[in-house]
Design an enzyme around this catalytic site. Structure first.
Site, PDB file in Angstrom:
ATOM      1  N   CYS A  31       0.795  -1.225   0.000  1.00 56.58           N
ATOM      2  CA  CYS A  31       0.000   0.000   0.000  1.00 56.58           C
ATOM      3  C   CYS A  31       0.832   1.281   0.000  1.00 56.58           C
ATOM      4  O   CYS A  31       0.528   2.219  -0.744  1.00 56.58           O
ATOM      5  CB  CYS A  31      -0.978   0.003   1.174  1.00 56.58           C
ATOM      6  SG  CYS A  31      -0.227  -0.049   2.822  1.00 56.58           S
ATOM      7  N   HIS A  89      -2.982   1.107   6.771  1.00 55.84           N
ATOM      8  CA  HIS A  89      -3.161   1.257   5.335  1.00 55.84           C
ATOM      9  C   HIS A  89      -2.723   2.667   4.958  1.00 55.84           C
ATOM     10  O   HIS A  89      -2.816   3.597   5.763  1.00 55.84           O
ATOM     11  CB  HIS A  89      -4.617   1.016   4.943  1.00 55.84           C
ATOM     12  CG  HIS A  89      -4.852   0.990   3.465  1.00 55.84           C
ATOM     13  ND1 HIS A  89      -4.081   0.245   2.600  1.00 55.84           N
ATOM     14  CD2 HIS A  89      -5.769   1.631   2.680  1.00 55.84           C
ATOM     15  CE1 HIS A  89      -4.522   0.421   1.368  1.00 55.84           C
ATOM     16  NE2 HIS A  89      -5.530   1.267   1.395  1.00 55.84           N
ATOM     17  N   ASP A 138      -7.284   5.820  -3.851  1.00 55.53           N
ATOM     18  CA  ASP A 138      -6.570   4.650  -3.324  1.00 55.53           C
ATOM     19  C   ASP A 138      -6.194   3.736  -4.483  1.00 55.53           C
ATOM     20  O   ASP A 138      -7.054   3.174  -5.145  1.00 55.53           O
ATOM     21  CB  ASP A 138      -7.458   3.911  -2.321  1.00 55.53           C
ATOM     22  CG  ASP A 138      -6.697   2.896  -1.492  1.00 55.53           C
ATOM     23  OD1 ASP A 138      -5.582   2.517  -1.898  1.00 55.53           O
ATOM     24  OD2 ASP A 138      -7.210   2.484  -0.445  1.00 55.53           O
TER      25      ASP A 138
END
Length: 227
Positions: free
Chosen positions: A137, A195, A218
């Protein structure tokens, strides 16, 4: 800098930080042990702009309707969605990075060893736009930040250390227990340790002025969006 632009920021210090700054810190780890990693965005390095423009041309959006795609490239909402798709290579669209969270990394780069976006984007180009292996991530978010800043969209990273994952879209994390208080493993919602994602600054004429400002993007390919 232009007041009529959808990505106009009034604060000069924020322009310096979220558009021009080529170095940053990404926070990773967990709530009890937060680690700060240095990251080199390098959005003004040689060939980076051409790589970012090529990324737009390789997207499924462009291949499906080139005229429509080019006509919408002045819209940061649209560009953000295209780039968030292209940062990962999980859609068979010549994306930049493949994600991997388990198993061995011995034959490719361990995600924890990356410390900047430039080498990743250059490798992607040198390998004829095959996804670079591997990312997680914070790597997706770091590269996303580089590309959007290069294209003139103010962008920053956000780290969160209790990340709720709601699978049934009811805006709650559901846990189930029997009458004696024993936890039942029947819910699919979950909470991740941490995250990292991006926020980009632009106005939202489609939603109204109260939604102007930082917008969530994202690029981590955990699951497909609904279209």
């Amino acid at each position: 800098w232009f007041s009529g632009d959808d990505v106009y920021m009034t604060n000069e210090n924020e322009r310096q930080e979220y558009v021009l700054n080529e170095n940053g810190i990404i926070f990773v780890g967990n709530a009890k042990y937060i680690e700060a990693r240095g990251w080199y965005y390098g959005q003004f390095q040689d060939h980076l702009l051409n790589i970012c423009l090529t990324m737009l041309d390789l997207s499924l959006y462009y291949r499906q309707d080139p005229a429509m795609d080019i006509a919408r490239r002045g819209d940061p909402k649209y560009v953000g969605r295209v780039i968030s798709s292209m940062i990962n290579g999980n859609d068979n669209d010549n994306g930049v990075l493949l994600g991997k969270w388990q198993g061995s990394f011995h034959s490719h780069e361990n995600p924890s060893r990356w410390d900047g976006s430039v080498v990743i984007l250059q490798k992607w180009r040198q390998d004829n736009y095959k996804p670079v292996q591997y990312g997680q991530c914070w790597v997706f978010a770091g590269v996303m930040c580089t590309v959007l800043r290069c294209l003139g969209i103010p962008t920053r990273l956000v780290s969160n250390f209790n990340s709720a994952h709601d699978v049934d879209r009811n805006l709650s994390i559901d846990k189930y227990y029997d009458s004696s208080g024993k936890s039942l493993n029947i819910g699919k919602d979950s909470t991740w340790d941490y995250h990292v994602w991006n926020e980009s600054w632009f106005i939202r004429p489609d939603l109204g002025t109260s939604y102007n400002g930082w917008q969530v993007l994202d690029a981590t390919p955990q699951e497909q969006s609904k279209g």
